[in-house]
Design a protein around this motif. Sequence first.
Motif, PDB file in Angstrom:
ATOM      1  N   THR A 124       0.607  -0.955   0.356  1.00  0.00           N
ATOM      2  CA  THR A 124       0.306   0.257  -0.212  1.00  0.00           C
ATOM      3  C   THR A 124       0.639   1.398   0.301  1.00  0.00           C
ATOM      4  N   GLU A 125       0.630   2.313  -0.068  1.00  0.00           N
ATOM      5  CA  GLU A 125       1.174   3.359   0.173  1.00  0.00           C
ATOM      6  C   GLU A 125       0.676   4.667   0.612  1.00  0.00           C
ATOM      7  N   GLU A 126       0.171   4.151   1.833  1.00  0.00           N
ATOM      8  CA  GLU A 126      -1.164   4.724   3.034  1.00  0.00           C
ATOM      9  C   GLU A 126      -0.218   6.002   3.680  1.00  0.00           C
ATOM     10  N   THR A 127      -0.526   7.105   3.190  1.00  0.00           N
ATOM     11  CA  THR A 127      -0.165   8.278   4.327  1.00  0.00           C
ATOM     12  C   THR A 127      -0.341   8.195   6.402  1.00  0.00           C
ATOM     13  N   MET A 128      -0.098   8.935   7.043  1.00  0.00           N
ATOM     14  CA  MET A 128      -0.614   9.254   8.806  1.00  0.00           C
ATOM     15  C   MET A 128      -1.975   9.780   7.553  1.00  0.00           C
ATOM     16  N   GLU A 129      -2.039  11.299   6.723  1.00  0.00           N
ATOM     17  CA  GLU A 129      -3.363  11.536   6.449  1.00  0.00           C
ATOM     18  C   GLU A 129      -4.603  10.897   5.931  1.00  0.00           C
ATOM     19  N   ASP A 130      -4.148  10.027   5.015  1.00  0.00           N
ATOM     20  CA  ASP A 130      -4.576   8.921   4.562  1.00  0.00           C
ATOM     21  C   ASP A 130      -5.555   7.622   5.826  1.00  0.00           C
ATOM     22  N   ILE A 131      -4.516   7.492   6.828  1.00  0.00           N
ATOM     23  CA  ILE A 131      -5.182   6.793   7.624  1.00  0.00           C
ATOM     24  C   ILE A 131      -5.919   7.620   8.125  1.00  0.00           C
ATOM     25  N   ILE A 132      -5.736   9.385   9.031  1.00  0.00           N
ATOM     26  CA  ILE A 132      -6.729   9.305   9.917  1.00  0.00           C
ATOM     27  C   ILE A 132      -7.903  10.282   8.931  1.00  0.00           C
ATOM     28  N   ASN A 133      -7.779   9.843   7.620  1.00  0.00           N
ATOM     29  CA  ASN A 133      -9.018  10.726   6.688  1.00  0.00           C
ATOM     30  C   ASN A 133     -10.237   8.948   6.782  1.00  0.00           C
ATOM     31  N   ALA A 134      -9.540   7.835   7.036  1.00  0.00           N
ATOM     32  CA  ALA A 134     -10.064   6.562   6.746  1.00  0.00           C
ATOM     33  C   ALA A 134     -11.132   6.465   7.631  1.00  0.00           C
ATOM     34  N   ILE A 135      -9.950   6.809   9.354  1.00  0.00           N
ATOM     35  CA  ILE A 135     -10.599   6.414  10.804  1.00  0.00           C
ATOM     36  C   ILE A 135     -11.579   7.504  10.190  1.00  0.00           C
ATOM     37  N   ASP A 136     -11.851   8.808  10.383  1.00  0.00           N
ATOM     38  CA  ASP A 136     -12.709  10.075   9.980  1.00  0.00           C
ATOM     39  C   ASP A 136     -13.986   9.676   9.377  1.00  0.00           C
ATOM     40  N   GLU A 137     -13.870   8.398   8.268  1.00  0.00           N
ATOM     41  CA  GLU A 137     -14.969   7.708   7.720  1.00  0.00           C
ATOM     42  C   GLU A 137     -15.802   6.909   8.056  1.00  0.00           C
ATOM     43  N   VAL A 138     -15.647   6.524   8.666  1.00  0.00           N
ATOM     44  CA  VAL A 138     -16.028   5.456   9.151  1.00  0.00           C
ATOM     45  C   VAL A 138     -17.604   6.000  10.524  1.00  0.00           C
ATOM     46  N   THR A 139     -18.695   5.280   9.859  1.00  0.00           N
ATOM     47  CA  THR A 139     -20.083   5.846  10.432  1.00  0.00           C
ATOM     48  C   THR A 139     -19.967   4.847  11.279  1.00  0.00           C
ATOM     49  N   LEU A 140     -21.290   5.369  11.878  1.00  0.00           N
ATOM     50  CA  LEU A 140     -22.411   4.527  12.733  1.00  0.00           C
ATOM     51  C   LEU A 140     -22.481   3.192  12.134  1.00  0.00           C
ATOM     52  N   GLU A 141     -23.769   3.446  11.157  1.00  0.00           N
ATOM     53  CA  GLU A 141     -23.473   2.178  10.383  1.00  0.00           C
ATOM     54  C   GLU A 141     -22.579   0.899   9.635  1.00  0.00           C
ATOM     55  N   ASP A 142     -21.215   1.568   9.231  1.00  0.00           N
ATOM     56  CA  ASP A 142     -20.498   0.818   9.092  1.00  0.00           C
ATOM     57  C   ASP A 142     -20.118  -0.010  10.160  1.00  0.00           C
ATOM     58  N   VAL A 143     -20.486   0.319  11.715  1.00  0.00           N
ATOM     59  CA  VAL A 143     -19.622  -0.126  12.595  1.00  0.00           C
ATOM     60  C   VAL A 143     -20.590  -1.446  13.243  1.00  0.00           C
ATOM     61  N   ASN A 144     -21.396  -1.099  12.914  1.00  0.00           N
ATOM     62  CA  ASN A 144     -22.771  -1.559  13.279  1.00  0.00           C
ATOM     63  C   ASN A 144     -23.268  -2.978  12.380  1.00  0.00           C
ATOM     64  N   LYS A 145     -23.268  -2.772  10.831  1.00  0.00           N
ATOM     65  CA  LYS A 145     -22.950  -3.774   9.950  1.00  0.00           C
ATOM     66  C   LYS A 145     -22.030  -4.595  10.191  1.00  0.00           C
ATOM     67  N   TYR A 146     -20.449  -4.112  10.805  1.00  0.00           N
ATOM     68  CA  TYR A 146     -19.853  -5.017  10.762  1.00  0.00           C
ATOM     69  C   TYR A 146     -19.587  -6.130  11.307  1.00  0.00           C
ATOM     70  N   CYS A 147     -19.848  -5.452  13.169  1.00  0.00           N
ATOM     71  CA  CYS A 147     -20.302  -5.914  14.003  1.00  0.00           C
ATOM     72  C   CYS A 147     -21.672  -6.938  13.671  1.00  0.00           C
ATOM     73  N   SER A 148     -22.777  -6.884  13.338  1.00  0.00           N
ATOM     74  CA  SER A 148     -23.836  -8.081  12.873  1.00  0.00           C
ATOM     75  C   SER A 148     -23.419  -9.216  12.135  1.00  0.00           C
ATOM     76  N   GLU A 149     -21.615  -8.704  10.898  1.00  0.00           N
ATOM     77  CA  GLU A 149     -21.517  -9.884  10.165  1.00  0.00           C
ATOM     78  C   GLU A 149     -19.761 -10.631  10.312  1.00  0.00           C
ATOM     79  N   PHE A 150     -19.428 -10.002  11.532  1.00  0.00           N
ATOM     80  CA  PHE A 150     -17.962 -10.459  11.655  1.00  0.00           C
ATOM     81  C   PHE A 150     -18.140 -11.072  13.741  1.00  0.00           C
ATOM     82  N   PHE A 151     -18.788 -10.527  14.190  1.00  0.00           N
ATOM     83  CA  PHE A 151     -18.601 -10.474  15.481  1.00  0.00           C
ATOM     84  C   PHE A 151     -19.359 -11.967  15.351  1.00  0.00           C
ATOM     85  N   ASP A 152     -19.235 -12.781  15.102  1.00  0.00           N
ATOM     86  CA  ASP A 152     -20.143 -14.354  15.194  1.00  0.00           C
ATOM     87  C   ASP A 152     -19.600 -15.435  16.177  1.00  0.00           C
ATOM     88  N   ILE A 153     -20.496 -15.230  17.433  1.00  0.00           N
ATOM     89  CA  ILE A 153     -20.439 -16.516  18.293  1.00  0.00           C
ATOM     90  C   ILE A 153     -20.017 -17.679  18.186  1.00  0.00           C
TER      91      ILE A 153
END
Length: 165
Positions: A124-153
Amino acid sequence: LPGVKYTDECYYTQLIAISILGNGFTSRLFKEIREERGLAYTVNASDDSFKNFSCICGYAGLDEFHLEEVKELIIDEIEQMCLEGISESELKMHKEINKGLLLLGNESSSSHTSLYEDNFLMETEETMEDIINAIDEVTLEDVNKYCSEFFDIDKLAWSFVVPKD
């Protein structure tokens, strides 16, 4: 648990979800197991994500007599994140925590080298700014969808290290 690879588009969503679950003093597992109940002296969750493999790992240091109770509390917290989701305040706090840790960790020359090393290894060619921007772009819907798909007991794998009698 299986996770998403470092190069996956929802990697930073995974980072925030794991942070909320069990990474640090403000995480759900730490607050419930360590602070509220005093059942462990340490509890943590993190990811090991690479170019073609990822897993979500966790650990707790505790008295073996509390093992089953802590195991159930971990399952309960994962299920709660999947069923009820996370709050906007949790999302905001953990995004800021992760950005802060990233920036604080970037103070040394070795951490700069580590970013270049990660880019080389992950192709990859990520900069610190790219990483900060990627974190900023994470939404509530993204996290809730991720949890329901990947946090499989059903996919949880457990390992215990206990004293020999």
